[in-house]
Design an enzyme around this catalytic site. Structure first.
Site, PDB file in Angstrom:
ATOM      1  N   HIS A  94      21.889  13.455  84.192  1.00 20.38           N
ATOM      2  CA  HIS A  94      21.991  13.376  85.656  1.00 20.38           C
ATOM      3  C   HIS A  94      21.820  11.906  86.038  1.00 20.38           C
ATOM      4  CE1 HIS A  94      21.470  13.894  89.883  1.00 20.38           C
ATOM      5  NE2 HIS A  94      20.171  13.693  89.878  1.00 20.38           N
ATOM      6  N   HIS A  96      22.648   8.862  89.443  1.00 24.47           N
ATOM      7  CA  HIS A  96      23.065   8.615  90.828  1.00 24.47           C
ATOM      8  C   HIS A  96      24.022   7.422  90.812  1.00 24.47           C
ATOM      9  CE1 HIS A  96      19.770  10.904  93.165  1.00 24.47           C
ATOM     10  NE2 HIS A  96      19.953  11.442  91.981  1.00 24.47           N
ATOM     11  N   ASP A 119      42.796  12.063  80.367  1.00 25.29           N
ATOM     12  CA  ASP A 119      42.342  12.055  78.967  1.00 25.29           C
ATOM     13  C   ASP A 119      41.005  12.757  78.825  1.00 25.29           C
ATOM     14  OD1 ASP A 119      43.530   8.822  77.716  1.00 25.29           O
ATOM     15  OD2 ASP A 119      44.397  10.840  77.694  1.00 25.29           O
ATOM     16  N   HIS A 168      24.441  15.139  96.769  1.00 27.09           N
ATOM     17  CA  HIS A 168      23.425  14.700  95.818  1.00 27.09           C
ATOM     18  C   HIS A 168      24.064  13.685  94.861  1.00 27.09           C
ATOM     19  CE1 HIS A 168      19.984  16.034  92.866  1.00 27.09           C
ATOM     20  NE2 HIS A 168      20.142  14.727  92.918  1.00 27.09           N
ATOM     21  N   TYR A 226      43.435  23.990  80.770  1.00 27.58           N
ATOM     22  CA  TYR A 226      42.914  23.104  81.821  1.00 27.58           C
ATOM     23  C   TYR A 226      42.990  23.880  83.114  1.00 27.58           C
ATOM     24  CZ  TYR A 226      47.865  22.397  82.664  1.00 27.58           C
ATOM     25  OH  TYR A 226      49.193  22.607  82.905  1.00 27.58           O
TER      26      TYR A 226
HETATM   27  O1  LIG Z   1      17.874  13.626  91.680  1.00 25.52           O
HETATM   28  C1  LIG Z   1      16.924  12.884  91.736  1.00 25.52           C
HETATM   29  C2  LIG Z   1      16.462  12.346  93.038  1.00 25.52           C
HETATM   30  O2  LIG Z   1      17.379  12.803  94.045  1.00 25.52           O
HETATM   31  C3  LIG Z   1      16.273  12.495  90.454  1.00 25.52           C
HETATM   32  O3  LIG Z   1      17.254  11.889  89.621  1.00 25.52           O
HETATM   33  C4  LIG Z   1      15.147  11.503  90.579  1.00 25.52           C
HETATM   34  O4  LIG Z   1      15.561  10.312  91.070  1.00 25.52           O
HETATM   35  C5  LIG Z   1      14.578  11.284  89.194  1.00 25.52           C
HETATM   36  O5  LIG Z   1      13.568  12.175  89.113  1.00 25.52           O
HETATM   37  P1  LIG Z   1      12.628  12.218  87.818  1.00 25.52           P
HETATM   38  O6  LIG Z   1      13.506  12.585  86.653  1.00 25.52           O
HETATM   39  O7  LIG Z   1      12.020  10.830  87.648  1.00 25.52           O
HETATM   40  O8  LIG Z   1      11.626  13.270  88.169  1.00 25.52           O
END
Ligand SMILES: O=C(CO)[C@@H](O)[C@H](O)COP(=O)(O)O
Length: 231
Positions: A94, A96, A119, A168, A226
């Site tokens: 995950h 950002h 690709d 998000h 796909y």
């Molecule tokens: O999605 C989020 C915040 O929106 C997370 O990515 C936090 O930013 C990181 O959290 P921890 O892994 O440090 O608890």
């Protein structure tokens, strides 16, 4: 316990800032040992610069902390929900990362404008619906996993190793956590290209199916599907 798994998860986590995908302590990565049903995940709030392999927290698929003094990532329930739903994946990431998060915040899928995208993904990088107020107020991180699984009702996670959670940011996955990191890099790269392409040509159309098919199957094999769940 599971020293190698913790090392694998650690290497994936420290690769994220090296790939330019992380600001501050946003983001996290996890790797699962399917035989034991235990995954190793980044501890919450720990700066990547001081992270150590032994800091990784071990959590089982019931959500119980198995080993580790630090709190597991706040996103642990989302990672767990994905490991339970997508049995073929071995790791989740995950981030950002800016361009992919811009699409997520706009509630827009990343359109498939070119062969670079084709690709890697079997179509647009999907975006989830918005979460309801109740979902946000209740088990937020678990519900984040639920809206991802809902969005993949008719998509094969092997053909689409990424999703944008509406308002998000991206989650990616793969057969290994290293492949999940690769998917996170690819997602940010094609999001950046898509943003620039739209600036140059606001009316740009997505690429035709023949070219999509050619490039995706060239990379993922002739029987790769796909846009639809494998039969
Ligand atoms: O999605 C989020 C915040 O929106 C997370 O990515 C936090 O930013 C990181 O959290 P921890 O892994 O440090 O608890």
């Amino acid at each position: 316990m599971l020293t190698e798994l913790k090392r694998e998860a650690y290497e994936a986590n420290i690769a994220l800032p090296k790939q330019g995908l992380i600001n501050l302590t946003f983001g996290n990565a996890s790797a699962i040992d399917r035989a034991q049903g235990i995954f190793a995940i980044k501890p919450s709030g720990v700066d990547y610069a001081v992270l150590k392999p032994e800091d990784m927290v071990l959590v089982d698929l019931d959500g119980k902390r198995v080993e580790g003094d630090l709190n597991p990532s706040s996103d642990t329930p989302t990672h767990r929900r994905l490991f339970l739903a997508f049995e073929s994946i071995g790791g989740v990431v995950h981030t950002h990362s800016s361009c992919a998060t811009a699409f997520a915040q706009a509630g827009r899928a990343i359109p498939i404008f070119g062969t670079t995208h084709a690709d890697y993904f079997a179509g647009d990088v999907p975006v989830t619906r918005k979460m309801t107020a109740d979902e946000i107020a209740s088990a937020y991180e678990w519900e984040t996993g639920n809206v991802i699984v809902e969005r993949f009702r008719d998509l094969d996670p092997a053909d689409y190793p990424a999703v944008l959670v509406n308002r998000h940011a991206p989650f990616t996955w793969g057969p290994t956590v290293a492949k999940a990191v690769e998917a996170a890099v690819a997602t940010e790269c094609i999001a950046h290209m898509a943003l620039m392409s739209l600036q140059l040509a606001p009316q740009l159309e997505v690429i035709e199916t023949e070219l999509l098919n050619k490039h995706f199957k060239r990379k993922h094999g002739p029987d790769a599907y796909y846009g639809q769940k494998k039969a």
